[in-house]
Design a protein around this motif. Structure first.
Motif, PDB file in Angstrom:
ATOM      1  N   GLU A  50       0.827  -1.208   0.000  1.00  0.00           N
ATOM      2  CA  GLU A  50       0.000   0.000   0.000  1.00  0.00           C
ATOM      3  C   GLU A  50       0.868   1.267   0.000  1.00  0.00           C
ATOM      4  O   GLU A  50       0.593   2.214  -0.736  1.00  0.00           O
ATOM      5  CB  GLU A  50      -0.918   0.002   1.220  1.00  0.00           C
ATOM      6  CG  GLU A  50      -1.822   1.210   1.285  1.00  0.00           C
ATOM      7  CD  GLU A  50      -2.736   1.205   2.501  1.00  0.00           C
ATOM      8  OE1 GLU A  50      -3.496   2.165   2.637  1.00  0.00           O
ATOM      9  OE2 GLU A  50      -2.680   0.265   3.308  1.00  0.00           O
ATOM     10  N   LYS A  51       1.924   1.268   0.797  1.00  0.00           N
ATOM     11  CA  LYS A  51       2.813   2.431   0.846  1.00  0.00           C
ATOM     12  C   LYS A  51       3.551   2.595  -0.486  1.00  0.00           C
ATOM     13  O   LYS A  51       3.716   3.716  -0.978  1.00  0.00           O
ATOM     14  CB  LYS A  51       3.807   2.276   1.998  1.00  0.00           C
ATOM     15  CG  LYS A  51       4.611   3.511   2.266  1.00  0.00           C
ATOM     16  CD  LYS A  51       5.460   3.361   3.525  1.00  0.00           C
ATOM     17  CE  LYS A  51       6.328   4.580   3.741  1.00  0.00           C
ATOM     18  NZ  LYS A  51       7.194   4.440   4.913  1.00  0.00           N
ATOM     19  N   TYR A  53       2.421   1.619  -3.396  1.00  0.00           N
ATOM     20  CA  TYR A  53       1.406   2.080  -4.339  1.00  0.00           C
ATOM     21  C   TYR A  53       1.192   3.587  -4.192  1.00  0.00           C
ATOM     22  O   TYR A  53       1.135   4.314  -5.182  1.00  0.00           O
ATOM     23  CB  TYR A  53       0.086   1.334  -4.113  1.00  0.00           C
ATOM     24  CG  TYR A  53      -1.018   1.831  -5.008  1.00  0.00           C
ATOM     25  CD1 TYR A  53      -1.184   1.314  -6.286  1.00  0.00           C
ATOM     26  CD2 TYR A  53      -1.884   2.839  -4.582  1.00  0.00           C
ATOM     27  CE1 TYR A  53      -2.179   1.786  -7.127  1.00  0.00           C
ATOM     28  CE2 TYR A  53      -2.878   3.315  -5.416  1.00  0.00           C
ATOM     29  CZ  TYR A  53      -3.026   2.787  -6.684  1.00  0.00           C
ATOM     30  OH  TYR A  53      -4.004   3.260  -7.509  1.00  0.00           O
ATOM     31  N   ASP A  54       1.078   4.064  -2.953  1.00  0.00           N
ATOM     32  CA  ASP A  54       0.883   5.494  -2.714  1.00  0.00           C
ATOM     33  C   ASP A  54       2.056   6.314  -3.252  1.00  0.00           C
ATOM     34  O   ASP A  54       1.866   7.384  -3.824  1.00  0.00           O
ATOM     35  CB  ASP A  54       0.674   5.772  -1.226  1.00  0.00           C
ATOM     36  CG  ASP A  54      -0.667   5.262  -0.722  1.00  0.00           C
ATOM     37  OD1 ASP A  54      -1.577   5.016  -1.539  1.00  0.00           O
ATOM     38  OD2 ASP A  54      -0.799   5.105   0.508  1.00  0.00           O
TER      39      ASP A  54
END
Length: 79
Positions: A50-51, A53-54
């Motif tokens: 997720e990090k 991707y961000d």
């Protein structure tokens, strides 16, 4: 004209003048503590997907939604 997606516009412009690509300049200028020395960021391998991707979203990497963690790391390092 300032770009609202760039956190450190001055550093971004300096990097562009040095010949860095728009994407790489944005990635560097948008990192936490941009422009400060220290290199204390953990390696991408320790980041969550997720990090990653961000971060890919922040620097405008296309196709990121279909990438797995390893592909995101590769894209961030080579963008």
């Amino acid at each position: 004209m300032p770009n609202p997606s760039i956190q450190n516009e001055e550093q971004y412009e300096a990097l562009r003048e040095q010949g860095y690509s728009k994407e790489k300049s944005a990635r560097i200028a948008n990192t936490p503590d941009a422009g400060k020395k220290g290199g204390k960021a953990s390696p991408y391998e320790e980041w969550t997907k997720e990090k990653l991707y961000d971060q890919a979203k922040d620097v405008g990497i296309e196709g990121r939604s279909k990438m797995d963690k390893e592909e995101l790391i590769e894209a961030l390092r080579n963008n």
